[in-house]
Structures are given as C-alpha cells and as structure tokens.
Scaffold this motif. Structure first.
Motif, mmCIF file in Angstrom:
data_model
loop_
_atom_site.group_PDB
_atom_site.id
_atom_site.type_symbol
_atom_site.label_atom_id
_atom_site.label_comp_id
_atom_site.label_asym_id
_atom_site.label_seq_id
_atom_site.Cartn_x
_atom_site.Cartn_y
_atom_site.Cartn_z
ATOM 1 N N LEU A 133 0.841 -1.196 0.000
ATOM 2 C CA LEU A 133 0.000 0.000 0.000
ATOM 3 C C LEU A 133 0.880 1.251 0.000
ATOM 4 O O LEU A 133 1.857 1.328 0.755
ATOM 5 C CB LEU A 133 -0.916 0.005 1.226
ATOM 6 N N PRO A 134 0.554 2.259 -0.813
ATOM 7 C CA PRO A 134 1.400 3.451 -0.949
ATOM 8 C C PRO A 134 1.184 4.458 0.185
ATOM 9 O O PRO A 134 0.855 5.621 -0.045
ATOM 10 C CB PRO A 134 0.955 4.026 -2.294
ATOM 11 N N LEU A 135 1.347 4.003 1.422
ATOM 12 C CA LEU A 135 1.040 4.849 2.568
ATOM 13 C C LEU A 135 2.270 5.051 3.444
ATOM 14 O O LEU A 135 2.883 4.092 3.912
ATOM 15 C CB LEU A 135 -0.081 4.214 3.411
ATOM 16 N N LYS A 136 2.600 6.311 3.656
ATOM 17 C CA LYS A 136 3.703 6.661 4.548
ATOM 18 C C LYS A 136 3.268 7.813 5.445
ATOM 19 O O LYS A 136 2.600 8.739 4.995
ATOM 20 C CB LYS A 136 4.940 7.076 3.742
ATOM 21 N N LEU A 137 3.662 7.710 6.703
ATOM 22 C CA LEU A 137 3.355 8.778 7.659
ATOM 23 C C LEU A 137 4.342 9.917 7.418
ATOM 24 O O LEU A 137 5.485 9.857 7.849
ATOM 25 C CB LEU A 137 3.478 8.249 9.093
ATOM 26 N N GLU A 138 3.906 10.948 6.701
ATOM 27 C CA GLU A 138 4.781 12.058 6.321
ATOM 28 C C GLU A 138 4.155 13.384 6.717
ATOM 29 O O GLU A 138 2.964 13.612 6.478
ATOM 30 C CB GLU A 138 5.042 12.054 4.813
ATOM 31 N N GLY A 139 4.940 14.247 7.328
ATOM 32 C CA GLY A 139 4.456 15.562 7.726
ATOM 33 C C GLY A 139 4.847 15.877 9.150
ATOM 34 O O GLY A 139 5.191 14.986 9.943
ATOM 35 N N LEU A 140 4.771 17.155 9.484
ATOM 36 C CA LEU A 140 5.129 17.610 10.823
ATOM 37 C C LEU A 140 3.908 17.831 11.703
ATOM 38 O O LEU A 140 4.035 17.950 12.914
ATOM 39 C CB LEU A 140 5.945 18.908 10.736
ATOM 40 N N ASN A 141 2.730 17.897 11.089
ATOM 41 C CA ASN A 141 1.511 18.050 11.876
ATOM 42 C C ASN A 141 0.405 17.188 11.261
ATOM 43 O O ASN A 141 0.572 16.617 10.177
ATOM 44 C CB ASN A 141 1.088 19.523 11.975
ATOM 45 N N LEU A 142 -0.712 17.084 11.950
ATOM 46 C CA LEU A 142 -1.780 16.179 11.521
ATOM 47 C C LEU A 142 -2.451 16.614 10.224
ATOM 48 O O LEU A 142 -2.914 15.784 9.442
ATOM 49 C CB LEU A 142 -2.813 16.035 12.638
ATOM 50 N N ASP A 143 -2.485 17.918 9.979
ATOM 51 C CA ASP A 143 -3.045 18.398 8.709
ATOM 52 C C ASP A 143 -2.251 17.853 7.526
ATOM 53 O O ASP A 143 -2.822 17.356 6.549
ATOM 54 C CB ASP A 143 -3.042 19.926 8.661
ATOM 55 N N THR A 144 -0.937 17.947 7.594
ATOM 56 C CA THR A 144 -0.100 17.508 6.471
ATOM 57 C C THR A 144 -0.060 15.987 6.364
ATOM 58 O O THR A 144 0.010 15.445 5.258
ATOM 59 C CB THR A 144 1.328 18.071 6.583
ATOM 60 N N VAL A 145 -0.120 15.287 7.490
ATOM 61 C CA VAL A 145 -0.179 13.820 7.447
ATOM 62 C C VAL A 145 -1.435 13.374 6.708
ATOM 63 O O VAL A 145 -1.393 12.509 5.830
ATOM 64 C CB VAL A 145 -0.140 13.222 8.871
ATOM 65 N N TYR A 146 -2.570 13.988 7.061
ATOM 66 C CA TYR A 146 -3.838 13.661 6.398
ATOM 67 C C TYR A 146 -3.767 13.995 4.909
ATOM 68 O O TYR A 146 -4.153 13.177 4.054
ATOM 69 C CB TYR A 146 -4.982 14.421 7.069
ATOM 70 N N GLU A 147 -3.289 15.195 4.589
ATOM 71 C CA GLU A 147 -3.190 15.588 3.182
ATOM 72 C C GLU A 147 -2.323 14.609 2.407
ATOM 73 O O GLU A 147 -2.666 14.203 1.290
ATOM 74 C CB GLU A 147 -2.618 16.996 3.049
ATOM 75 N N ASN A 148 -1.198 14.196 2.993
ATOM 76 C CA ASN A 148 -0.310 13.267 2.300
ATOM 77 C C ASN A 148 -0.945 11.900 2.109
ATOM 78 O O ASN A 148 -0.761 11.265 1.065
ATOM 79 C CB ASN A 148 1.017 13.148 3.049
ATOM 80 N N PHE A 149 -1.722 11.427 3.087
ATOM 81 C CA PHE A 149 -2.445 10.166 2.913
ATOM 82 C C PHE A 149 -3.414 10.269 1.731
ATOM 83 O O PHE A 149 -3.510 9.352 0.905
ATOM 84 C CB PHE A 149 -3.211 9.788 4.179
ATOM 85 N N VAL A 150 -4.153 11.381 1.661
ATOM 86 C CA VAL A 150 -5.109 11.552 0.564
ATOM 87 C C VAL A 150 -4.377 11.548 -0.771
ATOM 88 O O VAL A 150 -4.774 10.867 -1.727
ATOM 89 C CB VAL A 150 -5.924 12.852 0.731
ATOM 90 N N ARG A 151 -3.293 12.294 -0.865
ATOM 91 C CA ARG A 151 -2.550 12.385 -2.131
ATOM 92 C C ARG A 151 -1.890 11.046 -2.479
ATOM 93 O O ARG A 151 -1.825 10.655 -3.656
ATOM 94 C CB ARG A 151 -1.509 13.498 -2.053
ATOM 95 N N GLN A 152 -1.377 10.333 -1.482
ATOM 96 C CA GLN A 152 -0.746 9.037 -1.744
ATOM 97 C C GLN A 152 -1.757 8.045 -2.307
ATOM 98 O O GLN A 152 -1.463 7.302 -3.245
ATOM 99 C CB GLN A 152 -0.132 8.487 -0.447
ATOM 100 N N ILE A 153 -2.962 8.039 -1.734
ATOM 101 C CA ILE A 153 -4.004 7.114 -2.191
ATOM 102 C C ILE A 153 -4.538 7.528 -3.559
ATOM 103 O O ILE A 153 -4.790 6.685 -4.427
ATOM 104 C CB ILE A 153 -5.136 7.044 -1.150
ATOM 105 N N ALA A 154 -4.719 8.828 -3.764
ATOM 106 C CA ALA A 154 -5.274 9.325 -5.040
ATOM 107 C C ALA A 154 -4.279 9.211 -6.187
ATOM 108 O O ALA A 154 -4.677 9.143 -7.353
ATOM 109 C CB ALA A 154 -5.724 10.771 -4.874
ATOM 110 N N GLY A 155 -2.991 9.219 -5.882
ATOM 111 C CA GLY A 155 -1.972 9.084 -6.929
ATOM 112 C C GLY A 155 -2.002 10.232 -7.918
ATOM 113 O O GLY A 155 -2.070 11.410 -7.544
ATOM 114 N N ASP A 156 -2.007 9.895 -9.213
ATOM 115 C CA ASP A 156 -1.932 10.907 -10.268
ATOM 116 C C ASP A 156 -3.144 11.830 -10.299
ATOM 117 O O ASP A 156 -3.096 12.913 -10.884
ATOM 118 C CB ASP A 156 -1.794 10.237 -11.639
ATOM 119 N N ASN A 157 -4.258 11.419 -9.686
ATOM 120 C CA ASN A 157 -5.462 12.251 -9.713
ATOM 121 C C ASN A 157 -5.289 13.568 -8.962
ATOM 122 O O ASN A 157 -6.000 14.536 -9.237
ATOM 123 C CB ASN A 157 -6.642 11.484 -9.109
ATOM 124 N N LEU A 158 -4.372 13.588 -7.981
ATOM 125 C CA LEU A 158 -4.220 14.794 -7.161
ATOM 126 C C LEU A 158 -2.788 15.327 -7.148
ATOM 127 O O LEU A 158 -2.338 15.879 -6.149
ATOM 128 C CB LEU A 158 -4.672 14.513 -5.715
#
Length: 220
Positions: A133-158
């Motif tokens: 699964l293309p999921l990594k805990l990345e970011g310094l705060n919870l907002d960026t962690v969430y955003e990165n999860f969304v972008r990782q899952i969406a891939g090229d769409n976002l």
C-alpha cells in the motif's frame, strides 16, 4: 498496521452491530452492514498524544479502521455514513482474502452543526498486499499527514499543479475534471447515435470545446 508507530496502536475490535445500532441509518444501509461487512477493527489512533506530531488546524485525530469484508465489493455509502457520524478523520483499510484497499474521503467541517462533517469524493487504491500500500506517515503536523495520505491514495489524480496548491484546490480541480469527462462521455454517446449530419456537426463543436476545457485543467 502499514508501518505506523506502535504508540498509535489501538487494535480494538468493534462489532458491526455497534455501528448500525448507534447510528441513524436506513434499513438499506443496515443491510449493507449485515451482508458486506464481516468485522471492523479500530487499528490506530494518530494524534498529538500518540506521536511527536503537532496538532493540525483542521485535523485533530486520524483514525485507522480495518474493515474486513465478506466479498470484494463495498458500497461506499457505508464509509460515508461512518465518516459523517465520527468527528475525526478516518483512513479505511478494506480487507478481503488477505488483500487490502486503502480508502479515504476528503472530509471537512460543516458550517451547519458543531462537530459535523461533510464528506466529498473518496479515493482508493487497487487491491494490494498490505506492505505494498502506498502509505507513509509524512508531515510535521496532523493536517499535512492527512493531506499526504489523501494524495498518496489518489496518486496521479491529485498531483499538485503548483507548489502552493492546497488539498482543497486539488480536490476541486479533480472534481471539475471528472464532471467534464462525464459530459464528454455522454456527448460522444449522443454523437454515435445521431443520424443527422448538421446535428452531428453541432454536437462535435460542443465536444471539441469540452475537450479543450478538460485539457486546460490537466495543463494548468
């Protein structure tokens, strides 16, 4: 799961009955719970209290739910209902016969009611081994962690078009692309069925304009 810190582990089994008995759901949605869901685990709680992450402005906690299925299809209205009822952001890991799909919705606070959320479109991966699964805990705060999860899952769409494009802007652009593509598909179908040449020409002009607008969204 998915390589998250042990401090985030919760691993609580939640009988599916707890969900449909304590949520305001329709008989149809209850049927989905009964027929499609085998069991739900609350696997992780990602928060400032369980990690070294700073709290987010919009995201205070991010929960990881593993939903084990009776078959490989799940009606996403079930995920949307859970998301609406629980006042935290949620990463869903659907499991079927040892394979996983990661699902996440763009969830933002609703202006209508306190602790109420509205959930827009969902993004998900293909069925994969858990460690793929293309999921990594990345970011310094919870907002960026969430955003990165969304972008990782969406891939090229976002994929960001500019370095300062935020998640909401990316989501809105993707929604416009989906809407235009739907209009293009519908128009192409009309053109195939149309017998009159002048009407075909008129429809093709509209199709050309829609494709131009879609191309601009991909380029800008």
């Amino acid at each position: 799961m998915i390589g998250l810190p042990k401090t985030t582990e919760f691993n609580k089994k939640i009988p599916k009955q707890k969900f449909y008995e304590n949520m305001n759901i329709s008989p149809a949605l209850k049927k989905i719970f009964v027929e499609q869901v085998k069991i739900i685990y609350w696997r992780n709680k990602i928060a400032a209290s369980t990690t070294n992450l700073a709290p987010g402005t919009n995201v205070t906690e991010l929960e990881v739910f593993e939903v084990r299925l009776n078959n490989p299809e799940l009606d996403k209205s079930l995920l949307k209902q859970i998301d609406k009822e629980i006042p935290y952001h949620i990463l869903f890991l659907l499991e079927y016969q040892g394979k996983y799909q990661a699902w996440i919705g763009y969830k933002e606070a609703s202006n209508s009611t306190k602790n109420s959320f509205k959930v827009n479109g969902y993004y998900h991966t293909d069925w994969l081994e858990e460690d793929k699964l293309p999921l990594k805990l990345e970011g310094l705060n919870l907002d960026t962690v969430y955003e990165n999860f969304v972008r990782q899952i969406a891939g090229d769409n976002l994929v960001k078009q500019t370095s300062d494009e935020d998640l909401k802007e990316s989501i809105e652009r993707d929604e416009k692309k989906k809407m235009l593509q739907k209009q293009i598909d519908k128009l192409q179908n009309e053109i195939r069925k149309e017998k009159q040449l002048n009407k075909q020409i008129e429809l093709n002009m509209k199709l050309k304009e829609l494709k131009r607008r879609l191309r601009i969204l991909y380029e800008n």
